[in-house]
Design a protein around this motif. Structure first.
Motif, PDB file in Angstrom:
ATOM      1  N   THR A 192       0.838  -1.200   0.000  1.00  0.00           N
ATOM      2  CA  THR A 192       0.000   0.000   0.000  1.00  0.00           C
ATOM      3  C   THR A 192       0.870   1.247   0.000  1.00  0.00           C
ATOM      4  O   THR A 192       2.020   1.226   0.438  1.00  0.00           O
ATOM      5  N   THR A 193       0.281   2.321  -0.503  1.00  0.00           N
ATOM      6  CA  THR A 193       1.024   3.578  -0.577  1.00  0.00           C
ATOM      7  C   THR A 193       1.413   4.051   0.819  1.00  0.00           C
ATOM      8  O   THR A 193       2.525   4.526   1.023  1.00  0.00           O
ATOM      9  N   LEU A 194       0.501   3.902   1.781  1.00  0.00           N
ATOM     10  CA  LEU A 194       0.817   4.371   3.128  1.00  0.00           C
ATOM     11  C   LEU A 194       1.979   3.584   3.722  1.00  0.00           C
ATOM     12  O   LEU A 194       2.824   4.134   4.430  1.00  0.00           O
ATOM     13  N   ARG A 196       4.476   2.234   2.090  1.00  0.00           N
ATOM     14  CA  ARG A 196       5.733   2.712   1.505  1.00  0.00           C
ATOM     15  C   ARG A 196       6.105   4.074   2.081  1.00  0.00           C
ATOM     16  O   ARG A 196       7.262   4.401   2.244  1.00  0.00           O
ATOM     17  N   GLN A 197       5.084   4.891   2.376  1.00  0.00           N
ATOM     18  CA  GLN A 197       5.369   6.179   3.025  1.00  0.00           C
ATOM     19  C   GLN A 197       5.999   5.955   4.396  1.00  0.00           C
ATOM     20  O   GLN A 197       6.870   6.709   4.816  1.00  0.00           O
TER      21      GLN A 197
ATOM     22  N   MET C 104      15.176   2.464  -0.053  1.00  0.00           N
ATOM     23  CA  MET C 104      14.125   2.075  -1.001  1.00  0.00           C
ATOM     24  C   MET C 104      14.718   1.916  -2.395  1.00  0.00           C
ATOM     25  O   MET C 104      15.839   2.324  -2.664  1.00  0.00           O
ATOM     26  N   GLU C 108      11.098   3.322  -6.789  1.00  0.00           N
ATOM     27  CA  GLU C 108      10.267   3.992  -5.789  1.00  0.00           C
ATOM     28  C   GLU C 108      10.748   5.410  -5.541  1.00  0.00           C
ATOM     29  O   GLU C 108       9.955   6.331  -5.365  1.00  0.00           O
ATOM     30  N   PHE C 112       8.228   8.466  -6.509  1.00  0.00           N
ATOM     31  CA  PHE C 112       7.649   8.518  -5.169  1.00  0.00           C
ATOM     32  C   PHE C 112       6.344   9.292  -5.150  1.00  0.00           C
ATOM     33  O   PHE C 112       5.462   9.038  -4.348  1.00  0.00           O
ATOM     34  N   LEU C 115       3.240   7.568  -4.865  1.00  0.00           N
ATOM     35  CA  LEU C 115       2.951   6.889  -3.600  1.00  0.00           C
ATOM     36  C   LEU C 115       2.366   7.844  -2.561  1.00  0.00           C
ATOM     37  O   LEU C 115       2.015   7.435  -1.469  1.00  0.00           O
ATOM     38  N   PRO C 120      -5.003   5.139   1.839  1.00  0.00           N
ATOM     39  CA  PRO C 120      -4.231   4.002   1.353  1.00  0.00           C
ATOM     40  C   PRO C 120      -4.741   3.524   0.001  1.00  0.00           C
ATOM     41  O   PRO C 120      -5.948   3.456  -0.231  1.00  0.00           O
ATOM     42  N   ARG C 121      -3.784   3.255  -0.883  1.00  0.00           N
ATOM     43  CA  ARG C 121      -4.100   2.628  -2.160  1.00  0.00           C
ATOM     44  C   ARG C 121      -3.121   1.500  -2.360  1.00  0.00           C
ATOM     45  O   ARG C 121      -2.050   1.493  -1.756  1.00  0.00           O
ATOM     46  N   LEU C 122      -3.475   0.557  -3.220  1.00  0.00           N
ATOM     47  CA  LEU C 122      -2.506  -0.490  -3.532  1.00  0.00           C
ATOM     48  C   LEU C 122      -1.456   0.078  -4.479  1.00  0.00           C
ATOM     49  O   LEU C 122      -1.760   0.902  -5.347  1.00  0.00           O
ATOM     50  N   VAL C 123      -0.229  -0.353  -4.279  1.00  0.00           N
ATOM     51  CA  VAL C 123       0.858   0.123  -5.120  1.00  0.00           C
ATOM     52  C   VAL C 123       0.918  -0.745  -6.369  1.00  0.00           C
ATOM     53  O   VAL C 123       0.919  -1.963  -6.271  1.00  0.00           O
TER      54      VAL C 123
END
Lengths: 332, 332, 504
Positions: A192-194, A196-197, C104, C108, C112, C115, C120-123
């Motif tokens: 998820t983006t969060l 990775r953040q 990272m 990424e 970035f 992101l 939240p979203r799926l990467v």
């Protein structure tokens, strides 16, 4: 594939070798090691530690540390007993929601102090450790609770098989919950983006801030997740021991911390994996299990585990001493 | 008046004055709340309780200033106490001659120093993180102690040890004298010697210190050795105070020592921190604990109050910092 | 993403007029104007504290300027700028520390932006890699997208930072000291990338201390001094010394200071010194009172040689002699005891203990000398030494108990010199002594070095800025590929010839 794994996860790869070596050694040294019964009981016994471990992992990745989670789990257990009573018994669905929510609330206490008052995490969690534990013991007077709802303390078997010698190999509910927690954490931090953040924030907080990452969100997410895992782990612990003891979990936080860090999560943030967590916890558990099977006195377990962790830390630092020097200005 | 305040501030710093003011406030508050607070009996009981925690806190202080942490202090103290107990028992337990105590105390100091040295050497020469090394050492020592004692107590010591834990010299409790001497020695060591000077520098930036020609590895090793030595003194004192040794005795004090350090204004990142304010912080914690005890609260409420107190101090520091910043901005 | 260069050439990518910024009553910027054309490489020059970074922060919306400012992005006038507005208008900053994430992956780091977001979203790693790959391809760079960033050399990280700026469709990129830690060939390839960007119509604002590089790459130069605009100049026809004058407001007599020191006795003699992978068969001599310049590109092995002479690393072969006696240095403590001092190029991390007091930093290497036999430090001895050296090097400070970090770069470097001079050395190794020191304050540092030489100190001055050694050393050694390639007498060659030899 293997090459990429070795490159991206060098710590995990080495730990995997260590685990394999231990497994190999123990299967030769003891007949009862490489059996289904032994493995299922190993999983049952490590489930709660693993749930906490992945919670702590998220905090470590975000650059924090949490000493208070085991005590928080005790608080959740106690408060949950009264909540269930007030609700007229409750059930598993309510149980997870209540334990998770209570845990998150306690995690948010840490996050609030860290984010809004700019206090460093180790100081905050040491303070909340004392505050949670002191208040819990004060209000409960250290009383044990046995009179718990049936659904909570009933053993739920999710897998069972009778082995050749007639003993039963069983996996209980906490193992299933542990698997879900591991999967959810993996999804959070890798997909998820969060997540990775969180890595980015732990890796380079200033850079993350400049790129527009919401710092408050990161702290609340990390400590909220840790709190949720603490609560769920506490819920499962009660399912296993069938009682609530206010000071039963104290001290577990440092064992879990040692295992997680052994698994490659870095104090200071930005590095760590669910696989590493599992391997770190497993090395400790396998060692204890093996010593047990080999008839070594249980009093020697911790000594050997401590020595192994000490050696592992020294060894991993020796081989990486050139590349991973302590950061300028000290270790923290 | 304001000139006097200025002089005092210049000599002792804001932190010391703030702590003294707070101490006075707490003392006055408790004196008004209960007449028993300002009694000789209460002072004696505080004076007997403070030294063990005080010695352990000093053992924690030096590593924190060097940018690290020593989580193994309690069990180092336990193992040292165990060494003394074993030697006393070997030479007859209750009937052990005085030279057996001297021998045992010497051995205890050596054992404490040895484990400190071991930790210091791994931290300094391998470059492993102090939290990890001391955590692993803590788990190892706890295991070692439990292995040796099978989790039980060792008791039955000669009567001539009583005065060390319970006696007075010129009306001053002996443990307090021991603590005062050690605290003074640590103050001199940290504030006035080459070695102490290097410890502060290492805490702020170990690389720059090494480039300046300081033997940083030796300094670090030495500081953990001294920390171990202080633990041993605490361990011996615990033996004489409780007339028994059990591994895990004083376990709850571990985080309290860290709390006392932070309360005493020690920088969690290393490089800054002094003995005097830390001793003041200890006195405050002791007064809080004893005062609450007199008011009918138990030890656990004190623990909670300590934790809440640390949070309050950090929050207050943050708020004061903010206000001061605003004020200076407006003045410009 | 490329703009049509001809059509938009006249409309500035950004223009600001009457920019002022007050900090507590002090003008950080005072009625400054600034303008960059699309496809232009524009250099922003000035000493530390001249207002460069304030200007960048105003343009990127970090600071709000005082009223009366006129701002326009691509001809569109804007009233107020927030970081978001700046980003939407295609303004990107590559900070000196790059703000990358070392743990990272390259992909990424580059993408970035995709992101970000509070929900939240799926990467989608596939899309992430595809976008990153496209940008790298456009830049003509080949970097493994899955590699962890901290496995890359600094130069490639720089490229990653540029790629990240481009992915957000940047039309104007600020680069803050991008070449500070690059070798010459890396610098060249970075400048190549900058030219490529400019050709695509991206405007680049370049901030650099290295004036030669500035004049090489820039179309125009905006010079700031004390928060005021000195002027906007064409880079064509500008010289380094002229630019220095504009930045500092002072004229510097650039005269070769070299003297003939061949008659003086040798102090430091190095013969056949080698260390695998760092330097090979190095022989050199530094005499009493002599300043020997050691220059070469980054990566030539200069600093590594300095480390070995200071005992931080052990050479594989060769000898080091001090006044004829052979030294076997096991650590830098041995070197200090023998009278060798080393001023590191990394003042922040290795030169000084920044958070600690000025006085404490000065006495750090001489702790044994200010302590009694008991190990107790003598406060009078300490204060005396500190006072002596503060006066000797005319270091302007508030209190000796103030943290070193409160001082300017120039004064910090004087503190470093003071701490090493306090050890009473016979050989002083200076590694890039003017890094992070304002152009104006450099002269003072060189004057001190010169005075020290006059008093008989043997000085080895390492620097990658050729003019620095040319004007201030008695002899210049040129190092490349770990070997000494040549020796030059500044009185007998011109600066151009020496630069040609080093950069050629």
């Amino acid at each position: 594939m293997v090459k990429a794994f070795l490159r991206d996860y060098p710590t995990e790869a080495r730990l995997l070798l260590v685990v394999l070596a231990i497994v190999l050694f123990l299967s030769l040294a003891s007949d009862s090691f490489l059996t289904l019964v032994n493995f299922t009981s190993l999983l049952n016994n490590t489930a709660v530690n693993l749930i906490w471990a992945v919670g702590l992992l998220v905090v470590l990745i975000a650059g924090g540390i949490d000493i208070s989670f085991a005590v928080a789990a005790s608080v959740v257990q106690y408060v949950a007993v009264y909540v269930f009573e007030a609700m007229g018994g409750g059930n598993w669905a309510i149980g997870f929601i209540v334990a998770g929510a209570l845990g998150i609330a306690l995690g948010f206490v840490n996050a609030t102090l860290i984010h809004h008052f700019r206090i460093i995490t180790i100081v905050v969690t040491i303070a909340t450790f004392n505050a949670f534990f002191g208040l819990l013991m004060f209000f409960t007077s250290g009383r044990f609770l046995y009179n718990l709802p049936d659904w909570w303390v009933d053993r739920i078997i999710i897998f069972e098989r009778q082995t050749a010698d007639g003993t039963w190999a069983e996996l209980t509910l906490p193992v299933a919950v542990m698997a879900v927690c591991l999967g959810a954490t993996w999804l959070l931090i890798n997909r998820t983006t969060l997540g990775r953040q969180l890595f980015a924030f732990g890796d380079n907080p200033e850079g993350a801030r400049r790129l527009g990452i919401n710092i408050a969100l990161m702290q609340f997410l990390a400590f909220g997740w840790m709190g949720m895992m603490a609560g769920i782990g506490g819920l499962m612990q009660v399912n296993i021991v069938q009682e609530v003891v206010p000071n039963a979990l104290i001290g577990r936080e440092l064992d879990v911390l040692a295992a997680v860090v052994l698994g490659g999560a870095r104090l200071g943030g930005g590095r760590g994996s669910v696989l590493g967590c599992v391997l770190g916890v497993m090395i400790v558990a396998l060692t204890q299990n093996g010593l047990n099977l080999m008839g070594v006195s249980p009093f020697a377990f911790k000594m050997v585990v401590g020595a192994i962790i000490l050696i592992a830390i020294s060894a991993s630092n020796l081989s990486f001493a050139r590349r991973v020097r302590p950061p300028v200005g000290g270790w923290k | 008046m304001s000139r006097l305040v200025k002089r005092l501030r210049a000599t002792y710093g804001d932190d010391v004055l703030g702590l003294v003011a707070f101490l006075l406030l707490v003392v006055i508050g408790f004196s008004l709340a209960t007449p028993r607070f300002l009694s000789a009996a209460n002072f004696d009981s505080m004076a007997f309780q403070l030294p063990v925690l005080g010695l352990l806190t000093l053992a924690m202080l030096a590593p924190i200033i060097s940018g690290g942490l020593n989580l193994a202090i309690i069990f180092t103290a336990n193992i040292s106490g165990l060494t003394l107990a074993a030697i006393l028992n070997y030479y007859g337990g209750v009937d052990a001659p005085f030279w057996a105590f001297v021998l045992g105390a010497g051995a205890a100091l050596l054992v404490g120093a040895f484990f400190g040295f071991l930790m210091g050497a791994v931290i300094a020469y391998v470059g492993a993180h102090p939290i990890l090394v001391s955590l692993a050492m803590m788990i190892f020592l706890r295991g070692l102690g439990e292995f040796l004692t099978r989790g039980g107590d060792i008791s039955g010591f000669p009567d001539y040890l009583k005065p060390i834990g319970h006696g007075f010299i010129l009306g001053v409790p002996v443990p307090l004298i021991i603590f005062a001497v050690v605290a003074f020695a640590m103050h001199v060591l940290l504030s006035h010697t080459r070695h102490g000077f290097s410890v502060y520098m290492i805490g702020s930036n170990i690389d720059a210190t090494r480039y300046s020609g300081v033997h940083t590895q030796r300094t670090l090793t030495l500081i953990y050795t001294i920390s171990g030595l202080l633990c041993a003194i605490a361990g011996i004192l615990m033996l004489t105070r409780f007339n028994s040794v059990r591994v895990g005795h004083g376990e709850a004090l571990l985080l309290v020592t860290v709390l006392a350090c932070f309360l005493g204004g020690v920088d969690p990142f290393g490089g800054f921190g002094r003995v005097v304010p830390v001793v003041l912080a200890l006195v405050i914690l002791q007064v809080l604990s004893s005062g609450l005890n007199l008011l009918g609260a138990n030890q656990h409420l004190s623990t909670a109050v300590w934790g809440l107190f640390l949070i309050a101090v950090m929050v207050l520091r943050f708020v004061v910092g903010r206000v001061r910043e605003r004020f200076e901005k407006r003045r410009n | 993403m490329p703009l049509d260069k001809t059509a938009q050439r006249d409309v500035p990518a950004i223009s600001l007029r009457h920019v002022s910024k007050l900090f507590g009553g002090v003008h950080a910027l005072d009625d400054v104007s600034f303008e960059v054309l699309p496809g232009e490489v524009h250099c922003l020059a000035g000493e530390n504290g001249c207002g460069k970074s304030t200007l960048i922060k105003i343009i990127t919306g970090v600071y709000t300027p005082e009223a009366g400012v006129e701002m326009a992005f691509a001809g569109q006038s804007v009233t107020s700028v927030t970081p978001n507005v700046a980003r939407q208008n295609g303004i990107a900053v590559i900070w000196q520390d790059l703000a990358l994430f070392p743990e990272m992956s390259v992909a990424e780091n580059i993408a970035f932006e995709t992101l970000l977001g509070n929900l939240p979203r799926l990467v989608s790693y596939r899309r992430l890699r595809a976008r990153s790959a496209a940008i790298l391809e456009m830049l003509g760079e080949d970097i493994d997208l899955d590699a962890r960033l901290n496995t890359l050399p600094i130069a490639q990280r720089q490229i990653v930072a540029i790629a990240r700026a481009l992915i957000s469709d940047a039309k104007l990129i600020f680069m803050d000291e991008p070449t500070a830690s690059l070798t010459q060939s890396e610098t060249d390839s970075l400048l190549g990338v900058v030219r490529k960007l400019a050709a695509r119509g991206v405007a680049v604002v370049f901030v650099s201390h290295r004036l030669a590089e500035v004049l090489d790459i820039a179309d125009r130069v905006t010079v700031l001094r004390d928060g005021k605009l000195v002027g906007i100049f064409e880079a064509e026809g500008m010289t380094q010394s002229r630019l220095t004058e504009l930045m500092t407001g002072k004229t510097f007599g650039a005269e070769v200071a070299a003297r003939d020191m061949t008659g003086a006795p040798a102090v430091l003699e190095v013969e056949g010194l080698s260390r695998h992978g760092e330097f090979e068969d190095v022989s050199l001599t530094v005499r009493e009172g002599e300043v020997v310049g050691l220059t070469g590109l980054i990566g030539a092995g200069r600093s590594e040689l300095g480390h070995a002479l200071f005992g931080m690393t052990r050479p594989d072969a060769g000898t080091i002699r001090l006044s004829g006696r052979e030294l076997h240095l096991r650590s830098n403590r041995d070197a200090v005891a023998e009278g060798i001092a080393y001023v590191s190029e990394d003042r922040l991390a290795l030169g000084l203990v920044q958070p600690q007091a000025i006085a404490d930093n000065i006495v750090l290497p001489i702790l044994p000398r200010i302590s009694r036999r008991t190990g107790l430090i003598s406060p009078t001895e300490k204060a005396g030494r500190v006072e002596h050296w503060l006066r000797e090097l005319s270091i302007k400070i508030g209190q000796p108990s103030d943290p070193v970090s409160t001082l300017s770069g120039g004064n910090q470097q004087r503190v470093v010199l003071a701490k090493w001079l306090a050890t009473n050395p016979r050989v002083l190794i200076l590694d890039s002594p003017t890094v992070g020191v304002d152009v104006g304050a450099r002269a003072g540092i060189f004057r001190i070095i010169r005075d020290l030489a006059e008093k008989g100190l043997a000085i080895l001055m390492i620097s990658d800025e050729v003019p620095e050694v040319y004007f201030n050393a008695d002899r210049v050694l040129h190092m490349a590929g770990g070997r000494i390639r040549g020796e030059y007498d500044p009185r007998k060659v011109t600066l151009k010839e020496l630069e040609a030899a080093v950069y050629g």
